[in-house]
Write a protein that holds these residues in place. Structure first.
Motif, short mmCIF file in Angstrom:
data_model
loop_
_atom_site.label_atom_id
_atom_site.label_comp_id
_atom_site.label_asym_id
_atom_site.label_seq_id
_atom_site.Cartn_x
_atom_site.Cartn_y
_atom_site.Cartn_z
N ASP A 65 0.86 -1.18 0.00
CA ASP A 65 0.00 0.00 0.00
C ASP A 65 0.89 1.23 0.00
OD1 ASP A 65 -1.81 2.02 0.37
OD2 ASP A 65 -2.62 1.27 2.27
N LEU A 66 0.92 1.94 -1.11
CA LEU A 66 1.72 3.16 -1.23
C LEU A 66 0.85 4.39 -1.41
CD1 LEU A 66 4.74 2.00 -3.46
CD2 LEU A 66 4.71 2.38 -0.99
N SER A 67 -0.40 4.31 -0.96
CA SER A 67 -1.25 5.49 -1.03
C SER A 67 -0.69 6.57 -0.11
CB SER A 67 -2.69 5.14 -0.66
OG SER A 67 -2.75 4.50 0.60
N PRO A 68 -0.85 7.84 -0.44
CA PRO A 68 -0.18 8.92 0.29
C PRO A 68 -0.62 9.00 1.75
CG PRO A 68 -1.02 9.70 -1.83
CD PRO A 68 -1.59 8.34 -1.62
N THR A 69 0.34 9.32 2.60
CA THR A 69 0.08 9.54 4.02
C THR A 69 1.14 10.48 4.56
OG1 THR A 69 -0.15 8.49 6.19
CG2 THR A 69 1.42 7.51 4.69
N GLN A 70 0.81 11.16 5.63
CA GLN A 70 1.78 12.02 6.31
C GLN A 70 2.38 11.33 7.54
OE1 GLN A 70 2.83 14.90 5.07
NE2 GLN A 70 1.39 14.74 3.35
N ASP A 71 1.94 10.11 7.84
CA ASP A 71 2.36 9.41 9.05
C ASP A 71 3.36 8.32 8.71
OD1 ASP A 71 2.60 7.96 11.43
OD2 ASP A 71 0.53 8.37 12.01
N TRP A 72 4.65 8.66 8.80
CA TRP A 72 5.68 7.71 8.42
C TRP A 72 5.74 6.51 9.36
CZ3 TRP A 72 8.33 5.43 4.98
CH2 TRP A 72 9.44 4.65 5.33
N ALA A 73 5.66 6.73 10.67
CA ALA A 73 5.78 5.62 11.62
C ALA A 73 4.70 4.58 11.38
CB ALA A 73 5.72 6.15 13.05
N GLU A 74 3.48 5.03 11.14
CA GLU A 74 2.39 4.10 10.86
C GLU A 74 2.59 3.41 9.52
OE1 GLU A 74 -2.48 4.01 10.90
OE2 GLU A 74 -1.46 5.83 10.22
N PHE A 75 3.04 4.17 8.52
CA PHE A 75 3.33 3.61 7.20
C PHE A 75 4.31 2.45 7.32
CE2 PHE A 75 5.90 3.26 3.41
CZ PHE A 75 5.05 3.51 2.34
N LEU A 76 5.40 2.67 8.06
CA LEU A 76 6.44 1.66 8.16
C LEU A 76 5.93 0.40 8.86
CD1 LEU A 76 9.37 0.87 7.70
CD2 LEU A 76 9.97 2.07 9.82
N LEU A 77 5.17 0.57 9.93
CA LEU A 77 4.66 -0.59 10.66
C LEU A 77 3.52 -1.27 9.92
CD1 LEU A 77 4.51 -2.39 13.18
CD2 LEU A 77 2.93 -0.70 14.17
N GLU A 78 2.50 -0.51 9.56
CA GLU A 78 1.26 -1.11 9.06
C GLU A 78 1.30 -1.48 7.58
OE1 GLU A 78 -0.87 -2.10 11.03
OE2 GLU A 78 -0.53 -0.95 12.85
N ARG A 79 2.14 -0.80 6.80
CA ARG A 79 2.15 -1.07 5.36
C ARG A 79 3.38 -1.84 4.90
NH1 ARG A 79 -0.11 4.47 2.56
NH2 ARG A 79 -1.64 5.03 4.17
N ARG A 80 4.37 -1.96 5.77
CA ARG A 80 5.57 -2.70 5.39
C ARG A 80 5.83 -3.85 6.36
NH1 ARG A 80 7.42 -3.55 1.52
NH2 ARG A 80 9.61 -3.07 1.60
N ILE A 81 6.08 -3.54 7.62
CA ILE A 81 6.57 -4.58 8.53
C ILE A 81 5.49 -5.61 8.84
CG2 ILE A 81 7.54 -5.03 10.81
CD1 ILE A 81 8.83 -2.23 10.69
N ARG A 82 4.32 -5.17 9.27
CA ARG A 82 3.28 -6.13 9.65
C ARG A 82 2.84 -7.02 8.48
NH1 ARG A 82 -0.09 -2.97 14.00
NH2 ARG A 82 0.30 -4.24 15.86
N PRO A 83 2.53 -6.46 7.30
CA PRO A 83 2.13 -7.34 6.19
C PRO A 83 3.20 -8.34 5.80
CG PRO A 83 1.53 -5.07 5.73
CD PRO A 83 2.40 -5.04 6.94
#
Length: 289
Positions: free
Chosen positions: A136-154
């Motif tokens: 999921d690379l849809s735009p967000t301003q929240d990097w910490a959540e991006f890293l956890l929820e869209r990269r590490i957890r999946p």
């Protein structure tokens, strides 16, 4: 004489006289094309994931547009959904020249000053991919959540489901999840990152100039690239010293390296198995303390 592995749509009109297979990666076939305009590089994939080449091309074009003069990025000559043709880079056959490592560090630091509007894909029309992985690379301003929820957890879920990692690693991750913001470090702007910066994706040509190839570029956090450089080695101490002198990282970056290394470790665990699952668990244990 050309190779039957090269789709006609990829090379028609380029004046290809001969295609010589090269040692490639684990998913693609690579060739040196002898053409009327000089040598070119070609890479093809059989049935690549949808949009994978488009994402790579966008990454190359973005890096080429924004990289400093000292840091080369090959020109995209032609591309299709299953292949890409690039300018040929004549690699150095001997030892690297003095100053090559420092030049790479300074060039990368300058590249990491390029900022985007939000964390995520380089352009909204691009599919959500980093390499062959759908994300999921849809735009967000929240990097910490991006890293956890869209990269590490999946990726952890994929690794556990495929049997590539001990399920206890997922429990360790859940212990750490409440600290995701701390582990990601101080807020920073969305930065143009290479996204897969191991030593094999950095070339040095016969003139001593550094080049970036095979990106999985997106708007991310610059510690993504630093952590990847440290994961497999191949970059000299002078390189990182020059980077820090040019564009210092926030204090505590060394402690955050294992967190930023989790995505590539998990990708390798899913794809190759072996010791990558154990390496992921060790990184999690270091972070837990």
């Amino acid at each position: 004489m050309t190779s039957p592995d090269l789709p006609p749509a990829l090379i028609d009109g380029l004046g290809v006289r001969r295609a010589r297979p090269l040692g490639g990666g684990d998913t693609a076939a690579a060739f040196r094309l002898e053409t009327t305009r000089g040598p070119l590089f070609a890479k093809t994939m059989a049935d690549p994931p949808a949009g994978m080449m488009a994402v790579e091309v966008a990454g190359l074009q973005a890096l080429r547009e924004h990289a400093p003069e000292s840091l080369g990025v090959p020109e995209v000559v032609r591309w299709t959904e299953d292949g890409i043709v690039l300018e040929w880079i004549e690699e150095s056959a001997g030892p690297r020249r003095p100053g090559t490592e420092e030049a790479f560090g300074r060039g990368l630091a300058d590249l990491h000053r390029v900022q985007g509007p939000a964390f995520g894909a380089l352009a909204p029309e691009l599919p959500g991919r980093i390499g062959s992985f759908e994300v999921d690379l849809s735009p967000t301003q929240d990097w910490a959540e991006f890293l956890l929820e869209r990269r590490i957890r999946p990726l952890m879920q994929d690794a556990v489901a495929s049997g590539r990692i001990d399920p206890r690693a997922a429990d360790l991750l859940e212990e750490l999840a409440p600290r995701a913001r701390e582990l990601a470090g101080p807020d920073g702007p969305p930065t143009l990152v290479h996204g897969d910066l191991w030593a094999g994706n950095r070339l040095v040509d016969a003139e001593g100039r550094n080049w970036l190839i095979d990106p999985s570029a997106y708007w991310g956090h610059r510690e993504v690239d630093i952590a990847m450089m440290l994961l497999f080695g191949g970059f000299g101490e002078e390189c990182l010293a020059a980077y820090h002198a040019q564009h210092p990282l926030a204090p505590g970056w060394e402690d955050r390296v294992p967190w930023y290394q989790l995505p590539p470790l998990l990708v390798h665990a899913v794809r190759f198995g072996g010791g990558y699952g154990d390496a992921t668990t060790r990184a999690l244990l270091r972070l837990r303390g």
